[in-house]
Enzyme design. Structure first.
Site, PDB file in Angstrom:
ATOM      1  N   PRO A 100     -23.353  -2.462 -24.614  1.00  0.00           N
ATOM      2  CA  PRO A 100     -23.848  -1.945 -23.322  1.00  0.00           C
ATOM      3  C   PRO A 100     -22.941  -0.840 -22.778  1.00  0.00           C
ATOM      4  O   PRO A 100     -21.730  -0.861 -22.993  1.00  0.00           O
ATOM      5  CB  PRO A 100     -23.812  -3.156 -22.395  1.00  0.00           C
ATOM      6  CG  PRO A 100     -23.703  -4.347 -23.282  1.00  0.00           C
ATOM      7  CD  PRO A 100     -23.048  -3.874 -24.536  1.00  0.00           C
ATOM      8  N   GLY A 102     -20.585   1.013 -20.414  1.00  0.00           N
ATOM      9  CA  GLY A 102     -19.571   0.489 -19.497  1.00  0.00           C
ATOM     10  C   GLY A 102     -18.683  -0.568 -20.119  1.00  0.00           C
ATOM     11  O   GLY A 102     -17.681  -0.953 -19.540  1.00  0.00           O
ATOM     12  N   CYS A 103     -19.047  -1.107 -21.296  1.00  0.00           N
ATOM     13  CA  CYS A 103     -18.193  -2.083 -21.961  1.00  0.00           C
ATOM     14  C   CYS A 103     -17.084  -1.355 -22.721  1.00  0.00           C
ATOM     15  O   CYS A 103     -17.326  -0.326 -23.341  1.00  0.00           O
ATOM     16  CB  CYS A 103     -18.986  -2.904 -22.984  1.00  0.00           C
ATOM     17  SG  CYS A 103     -19.862  -4.283 -22.277  1.00  0.00           S
ATOM     18  N   VAL A 104     -15.895  -1.909 -22.657  1.00  0.00           N
ATOM     19  CA  VAL A 104     -14.766  -1.328 -23.403  1.00  0.00           C
ATOM     20  C   VAL A 104     -14.442  -2.165 -24.605  1.00  0.00           C
ATOM     21  O   VAL A 104     -14.812  -3.274 -24.735  1.00  0.00           O
ATOM     22  CB  VAL A 104     -13.524  -1.167 -22.524  1.00  0.00           C
ATOM     23  CG1 VAL A 104     -13.724  -0.051 -21.519  1.00  0.00           C
ATOM     24  CG2 VAL A 104     -13.161  -2.438 -21.823  1.00  0.00           C
TER      25      VAL A 104
END
Length: 104
Positions: A100, A102-104
């Protein structure tokens, strides 16, 4: 795109191991992917995975944790129980979807 062998077949993945070909995913592969991260899938897991796959097909991007909670009707706390520590990332991985935004 890298190719790896999972559950006895070649699967296209990105550099982080997320599937890149939507159609290569199936429930057997999901069980293998879940096992790789220490998760045994239950009906509650399948509810989240089914929502993610259907939402991705309709929206064209992987749902955020908030969307799974609000639109999918699965409380955030439950998602953290089902997919500990990084639920959005783990759900996407097992569902065979891109990480997704925004996921790091």
């Amino acid at each position: 795109m890298p190719v790896t062998t999972i559950a006895g077949r070649d699967i296209h993945v990105d550099d982080e191991g997320f599937l890149t070909a939507y159609e290569e995913w199936d429930p057997e592969l999901a069980r293998s992917l879940a096992g790789r991260i220490g998760i045994e899938l239950t009906d509650a897991h399948w509810k989240a995975l089914t929502f993610l796959r259907e939402d991705y097909a309709a929206q064209g991007e992987t749902a955020t944790l908030r969307r799974v909670s609000v639109v999918g009707g699965i409380p955030t706390k439950e998602l953290f129980t089902l997919f500990p520590k990084k639920p959005a990332k783990k759900m996407a991985y097992v569902a065979g979807l891109p990480k997704p935004h925004g996921c790091v």
